[in-house]
Design a protein around this motif. Sequence first.
Motif, PDB file in Angstrom:
ATOM      1  N   GLU A  26     -12.517  16.659   9.257  1.00 58.50           N
ATOM      2  CA  GLU A  26     -11.683  16.244  10.384  1.00 58.50           C
ATOM      3  C   GLU A  26     -12.376  15.205  11.270  1.00 58.50           C
ATOM      4  O   GLU A  26     -11.720  14.498  12.038  1.00 58.50           O
ATOM      5  N   ARG A  68     -16.898  24.498  11.601  1.00 57.61           N
ATOM      6  CA  ARG A  68     -15.805  24.998  10.769  1.00 57.61           C
ATOM      7  C   ARG A  68     -15.237  26.292  11.350  1.00 57.61           C
ATOM      8  O   ARG A  68     -14.006  26.492  11.390  1.00 57.61           O
ATOM      9  N   TYR A  69     -16.113  27.164  11.799  1.00 62.14           N
ATOM     10  CA  TYR A  69     -15.681  28.445  12.355  1.00 62.14           C
ATOM     11  C   TYR A  69     -14.821  28.236  13.604  1.00 62.14           C
ATOM     12  O   TYR A  69     -13.773  28.879  13.767  1.00 62.14           O
ATOM     13  N   ASP A  72     -11.393  26.863  12.789  1.00 62.19           N
ATOM     14  CA  ASP A  72     -10.545  27.876  12.159  1.00 62.19           C
ATOM     15  C   ASP A  72     -10.220  29.039  13.093  1.00 62.19           C
ATOM     16  O   ASP A  72      -9.288  29.807  12.824  1.00 62.19           O
ATOM     17  N   ASN A  73     -10.988  29.164  14.183  1.00 61.22           N
ATOM     18  CA  ASN A  73     -10.801  30.265  15.139  1.00 61.22           C
ATOM     19  C   ASN A  73     -10.807  29.713  16.568  1.00 61.22           C
ATOM     20  O   ASN A  73     -11.668  30.067  17.385  1.00 61.22           O
ATOM     21  N   TYR A 198     -20.213  30.502   4.658  1.00 53.88           N
ATOM     22  CA  TYR A 198     -19.727  29.315   3.957  1.00 53.88           C
ATOM     23  C   TYR A 198     -20.783  28.827   2.959  1.00 53.88           C
ATOM     24  O   TYR A 198     -21.980  28.990   3.187  1.00 53.88           O
TER      25      TYR A 198
END
Length: 223
Positions: A26, A68-69, A72-73, A198
């Motif tokens: 992203e 990433r965490y 996603d959260n 991951y």
Amino acid sequence: MARLPADPEGFIRANTALERPAMVPEFALWLASEYVPIWQATEAWLEAQNVDPPYWAFCWPGGQAIARYLLDNPAEVRGKQVIDFAAGSGISSLAAARAGARLVLANDIDAMSLVATRLNAQGNGLSVDLSDADWLAGPDGEPAADVVIAGDVCYEREMSQRALAWLRSHAARGRLVLLGDPGRNYFSAQGLEERARYTIPTSLQLENRGMRETVVWRVMPVA
């Protein structure tokens, strides 16, 4: 004192390239690649440029895992004040901002890291505040925050011990403290709670392996 070239932003643009990290495509960041000079830079060349070792020019796996965490959260940081310790390229800070944090403060004692973080934030249309303070030398639990994030800080024994003690001082104040680590030599999972895991592609030249299993941990108040 951290060193800076005469034109820090120009140095970054001339010696890195816009790349999209494997786990967080992203974002486009100014990073070293095998095609730009800083990848093969020697200590003498860096000294001649008045630049410290360019850790900010690589998107390390712990930071990618945190980023990433958070993407996603987003509820973990949405509307909250987030501080990012040893921000490096700023990838975790960018993710916190993109996830809706009310305020993000990226910290690093390397001045070039903060220049890179500012460029990376601007290039991705995000706003991130910056701090060059040595937080480990300050009072426990400072600065104040709702969420504390850190990636790849367990690479030396003393640094690991100091960083974990400082992170736990924030956890003791009821804050969410997240640590991303790919199994560094001085990392210990004692007193940590796994949040996500991951497998992240890495460079053989940097990590001596093509993939690294990287975990996002919640730091608890007591080991």
